[in-house]
Write an enzyme that holds these catalytic residues in place. Sequence first.
Site, short mmCIF file in Angstrom:
data_model
loop_
_atom_site.label_atom_id
_atom_site.label_comp_id
_atom_site.label_asym_id
_atom_site.label_seq_id
_atom_site.Cartn_x
_atom_site.Cartn_y
_atom_site.Cartn_z
CD GLU C 60 -1.93 -2.36 1.15
OE1 GLU C 60 -0.82 -2.70 1.61
OE2 GLU C 60 -2.81 -3.18 0.83
CG HIS C 127 -11.77 -7.18 5.80
ND1 HIS C 127 -10.94 -7.90 6.64
CD2 HIS C 127 -11.28 -7.36 4.54
CE1 HIS C 127 -10.02 -8.52 5.89
NE2 HIS C 127 -10.21 -8.21 4.63
C1 LIG Z 1 -1.79 -5.12 3.85
C2 LIG Z 1 -2.89 -5.84 3.16
N1 LIG Z 1 -3.26 -5.47 1.91
C3 LIG Z 1 -4.27 -6.10 1.27
C4 LIG Z 1 -4.93 -7.14 1.85
C5 LIG Z 1 -6.09 -7.84 1.13
N2 LIG Z 1 -5.75 -9.23 0.85
C6 LIG Z 1 -6.11 -10.21 1.70
S1 LIG Z 1 -5.47 -11.71 1.26
C7 LIG Z 1 -4.76 -11.04 -0.14
C8 LIG Z 1 -3.96 -11.91 -1.04
C9 LIG Z 1 -2.87 -12.57 -0.26
O1 LIG Z 1 -2.05 -13.30 -1.10
P1 LIG Z 1 -0.82 -14.12 -0.50
O2 LIG Z 1 -0.03 -13.25 0.39
O3 LIG Z 1 -0.13 -14.74 -1.64
O4 LIG Z 1 -1.50 -15.21 0.43
P2 LIG Z 1 -2.50 -16.38 -0.02
O5 LIG Z 1 -3.88 -15.87 0.22
O6 LIG Z 1 -2.24 -16.70 -1.44
O7 LIG Z 1 -2.18 -17.53 0.87
C10 LIG Z 1 -5.01 -9.67 -0.22
C11 LIG Z 1 -4.52 -8.77 -1.28
C12 LIG Z 1 -4.54 -7.49 3.15
N3 LIG Z 1 -5.14 -8.48 3.82
N4 LIG Z 1 -3.53 -6.84 3.78
#
Ligand SMILES: Cc1ncc(C[n+]2csc(CCOP(=O)(O)OP(=O)(O)O)c2C)c(N)n1
Lengths: 339, 339, 324, 324
Positions: C60, C127
């Site tokens: 971000e 959220h």
């Molecule tokens: C700082 C932050 N930005 C955005 C999000 C929204 N968000 C939740 S899960 C996700 C994807 C996460 O991907 P990854 O780190 O690869 O983990 P995975 O879900 O694939 O295990 C996003 C963008 C968040 N939770 N925290």
Amino acid sequence: MNSNKPLDLSAKVPPIKPSKLLSNSRRIEMFTYMLQAREFDLAMQRLNRQGRAFGGVYSQTGNEASSVGSAYALGDKDVLFPMHRNIGGHFVFKQDLNTLMLAFLAREGSLMRGTDGTGHYADVKKRIYGNVSHLGAMIPVAAGFVLASKMRGESVVSMTYIGDGGAQTGEFHEGVNFASVQKLPLILIIENNQYAYSSPNSVEFACVKLSDRALGYGCFGVTIDGTDVELVYETCFKAAERARKGEGPSLIESITMRMRGHAEHDDFSYVSREELEYWKKRDPIDRYQKYLLTKKVLSLDEITSIRTKLIDDIRSAIDYAVDLPFPSGEEGFKNVFID
Amino acid sequence: MNSNKPLDLSAKVPPIKPSKLLSNSRRIEMFTYMLQAREFDLAMQRLNRQGRAFGGVYSQTGNEASSVGSAYALGDKDVLFPMHRNIGGHFVFKQDLNTLMLAFLAREGSLMRGTDGTGHYADVKKRIYGNVSHLGAMIPVAAGFVLASKMRGESVVSMTYIGDGGAQTGEFHEGVNFASVQKLPLILIIENNQYAYSSPNSVEFACVKLSDRALGYGCFGVTIDGTDVELVYETCFKAAERARKGEGPSLIESITMRMRGHAEHDDFSYVSREELEYWKKRDPIDRYQKYLLTKKVLSLDEITSIRTKLIDDIRSAIDYAVDLPFPSGEEGFKNVFID
Amino acid sequence: MAQLTYLEAIADALRTEMHKDERVFLLGEDISTYGGAFKLTKNFHEEFGRSRVLDCPISESAIVGAAIGAALNGMRPVAEMQFMDFVTCGFNQIVNVAATTAYRWGIGVPMVVRGPSGGGVGANPFHSRNSEAWFAHASGVKVVCPAFPADAKGLMTASIRDNNPVVFYEHKGLYRKIKEEVPEGEYIIPLGKARIVREGIHATIVSYGSAVHFALSAADELLKEGVSIEVIDIRTLVPFDQETVLASARKTSRVLIAHEASLTAGFGGEIAARIAEHAFEHLDAPIMRVAAYDSPTPFAPTLEKAVLPNSTKVMEATRKLLLY
Amino acid sequence: MAQLTYLEAIADALRTEMHKDERVFLLGEDISTYGGAFKLTKNFHEEFGRSRVLDCPISESAIVGAAIGAALNGMRPVAEMQFMDFVTCGFNQIVNVAATTAYRWGIGVPMVVRGPSGGGVGANPFHSRNSEAWFAHASGVKVVCPAFPADAKGLMTASIRDNNPVVFYEHKGLYRKIKEEVPEGEYIIPLGKARIVREGIHATIVSYGSAVHFALSAADELLKEGVSIEVIDIRTLVPFDQETVLASARKTSRVLIAHEASLTAGFGGEIAARIAEHAFEHLDAPIMRVAAYDSPTPFAPTLEKAVLPNSTKVMEATRKLLLY
Ligand SMILES: Cc1ncc(C[n+]2csc(CCOP(=O)(O)OP(=O)(O)O)c2C)c(N)n1
Ligand SMILES: Cc1ncc(C[n+]2csc(CCOP(=O)(O)OP(=O)(O)O)c2C)c(N)n1
Ligand SMILES: [Mg+2]
Ligand SMILES: [Mg+2]
């Protein structure tokens, strides 16, 4: 392994790399946790389809070897800071199904009293510390936890996780660097499951391997096949040994696939059929099951009966939790501050 | 070079690595900017001792080669986001002394109207963008600047700086990773001047070289002797060439020494005499002067007359600025928002 | 005019401005192929190409910082926070870089940070946050919180065209809840103008975002009893349309302030203070506030309902105000 | 009792608690060898060792996050922000991790984030911010802003012993400006108790931090004219001692609120709102506020003086209040 290049779709599935550190009974235990994680996942998906779950359901299918193998490498003083696809670790840390289900469904009597849901809870007696949604935030926290242990001369390893997406947060950087400078006994598993929500690795980073970042922190780093539970176990066990010797953190990139959408509302149409096929062949449970059958550690009958028992237990946890009411609204006014 | 290990105090000072890309007239130009930076620095120190400066005075003595050599490698469309020890770059970008002095002293008519001081100003016509105090914050901004150029098909390189301390901020990580993914023409010089305020490298990081972090971003990385201006120039020139070809960012660790305290109030008693001696021998200006004399690019007389002229000019800029009043208080109520 | 949801109206504003002005582009997580977590930018990449609908890493600070840099270089970026809660990870960029640049450099930073905020939809503490008051106190960013589809479109247009950084709070609970006529094509509502959503005489409810709807349904109920409530939607917190609020306070002499954000140090305090200073003599009753309890927004629906404001709570408070 | 400066009093509290409780430790940038940018922890590392006076990388999120982790594991960390302005880089950790943990997990996070804040000393926009209102709106952290040496000691002791996260704002302009008698040894002032610094009858000035001193000198001046001003130092924003403030408002019927932070959405709005709701009938004049102009804090002394509040501005506003 290269974590950021096109798949070789014709590649053969490699055999499990057996760990010399594991007895057969411990193999069975790991396998059972993996099955339990998978069945729990399937049950949650079902609850969600039935409209009986509450809140997002984040599948961990594909992540069983990574989550179980890593947590299983820890000792009984060590602590776990699991993320949203680490239900396997909760089981390894002996979380009981009723407690877990209550927490996920935020029902009356649950650990978080309805204030929060999914796997965010902490269960201190079980040495499970939860997380917040903000990715990366728990890395410095997990580091600080063992900074305290270290100050008191206690030998405690802390293990936490981040995704191929979350590794791009500033807090990842600050947390890993801090732990490296302080040589803290922190193990950070980067679970590269190919996608961060809809974003493939190429949107997230441009390096060859995420474990290459270890060099820039001066800690240990390695990228491994995260669908081979014995390899995950052995890698993490050694990381824990190093951690206990004061050799500092490890950054372990565990490569696997998120076999479903980001959460159940996501149809993951952005993932190609070929890619799913490729990973289906590398299903961590299938791979391990085949190995255990081949090595005659377990028979098919035994596996079936283990699975049946697991399914039954999950079913009764659901029956126990799902019809319980949500906690009373009064709970919402408690504990903003505690005495 | 190894950026994080004890100094070999008996090591010989290496010779300047001449760059084939430089003519003698350009050598003289670079050297002049270096002298100008040094004299400006000395003048600010004097003003500060006399109580006539206003705000913190952050010496760049020791940083002349790093700051001048890097900025000098840029073209006339490129932009500079200098940090607090990059006064050399301001000169390379042809900032005139009166403007600069007004900005530093926050006097009436200065670019920032008294709202901010030191080198924080931006002078868009000169393609100089300033900074905020918060370390690391300008890295994503410098990346976004050239993201815009790239979207419009313009070939612009953006160069910015961070310290051996600031490289530990989350924004460093997010900014460099973002630029690497987008293959942006960003050059980030990590000026490792041994200290972050009072903190030696060992407090800040545990890696061997800070440029090792490039591997974890998938961009180019190198650690160089930041007291050799020709080496700095050549390294940055090549980085700019790669950037223009679309090969993405470079992370250049430039090793030098902060020869004074963090700011003038700091007696830097935490730095040992031996360490200062070691670096004194590597004074970037002395080294280059010796080279230029040996190669007969300049004579001592010529140098003296260049220096005299520079000192005179700085003195008149000070005379011009220092007795000017601060801007009227009314300025404080303007421009929070602009139309 | 088309009937659009709040979400569609925002998408419409973005699309219209992107067609009109090629300096406008979007950046954020999962906004291209996926179309954003709420599908607000669905198919945008097909219309505008992926470089103007830029999928970004989970960073971000980089997203906001890159937007600032692009804004300094002639663009008009619109950065999405996947949930507004994550703006805490780009906070420094907004309050220290974006907010201070015009003041210090005299250069505009025309950019929008937008995303879904707010609770009441069974999300979790991470959220659901309503954090607009933080930015209202940051001195240098505009803060917009629309309550209706047409306003959302008009205010988004104004935000994109503004030469200053704007933090644009969309309420995720409103995204698909309401439809109304939304003018087609270019449509702009200037920032800093409150809207008298309903005229009334017995009391004023000042609110914004989701709380405007609580106010309206409270007003509906009370109308049945012959009580006429004026409802003011301030629409933007910064700039704040003090005059419209004061005029109404002077007219009805009774003011309730309602917002979904938690009470303490929320923007309702600011509104109350302005009224208490500038309309003091006209007041016949204490200024009252309805807001969320000072806690994180809890997950379980029972707790969330207890903690957040709603129509009933606003109505009860209004009755109290009227009875004073 | 010894005569201590505000800075010495804070150092004294830290030292006393570190001697008494080995769970207390300090972490931050340049706090050990260097003793901190203001030398507040000078020589602490000699007394307590470097592991309890831990120099950290320039990583505010890691510093705050590590403090949270250590607090979860039985320690009582005190994290320094070299300047409170840099808390924006550790913001997410405070508002999302520290602030929500008790609520969600029922586990205390006994930690203090402390550092120098405020302006009036010719720093720049990035070394002068008063950001306490952000945390007052975060729901889950306590916020402390002492104005006097003895209070600073007593409140720091209470903050360290509190089982919740506390953000402790020290005013850098007060560090060496005032000396007073400070009790030796353990000395605790409970959080959430305002202090009537001076009793009066004609009007009340409610303030905290540097503004308490503006209020006192305004009161001094006015006393010469026979006007008696009550000055209340709220000392902690969260918990907020509403009763003491209301009692004074009811007594004097005229209230001015003064703080150094910028006006809009500052904590003064909250205080005004509480009074406007709960002491409405007792007021004989509008509630007035004196605060900084809504801008970054400028660098040049002329601008800074124009923008920030001071004794004169508080006195003028008080006169206006009295004349109403
Ligand atoms: C700082 C932050 N930005 C955005 C999000 C929204 N968000 C939740 S899960 C996700 C994807 C996460 O991907 P990854 O780190 O690869 O983990 P995975 O879900 O694939 O295990 C996003 C963008 C968040 N939770 N925290
Ligand atoms: C995010 C942030 N934290 C803390 C500070 C306070 N601070 C200002 S300069 C400095 C040291 C910087 O060291 P380094 O990055 O090595 O740059 P140098 O001054 O040595 O050139 C610190 C800690 C800051 N400006 N920003
Ligand atoms: Mg992933
Ligand atoms: Mg340095």
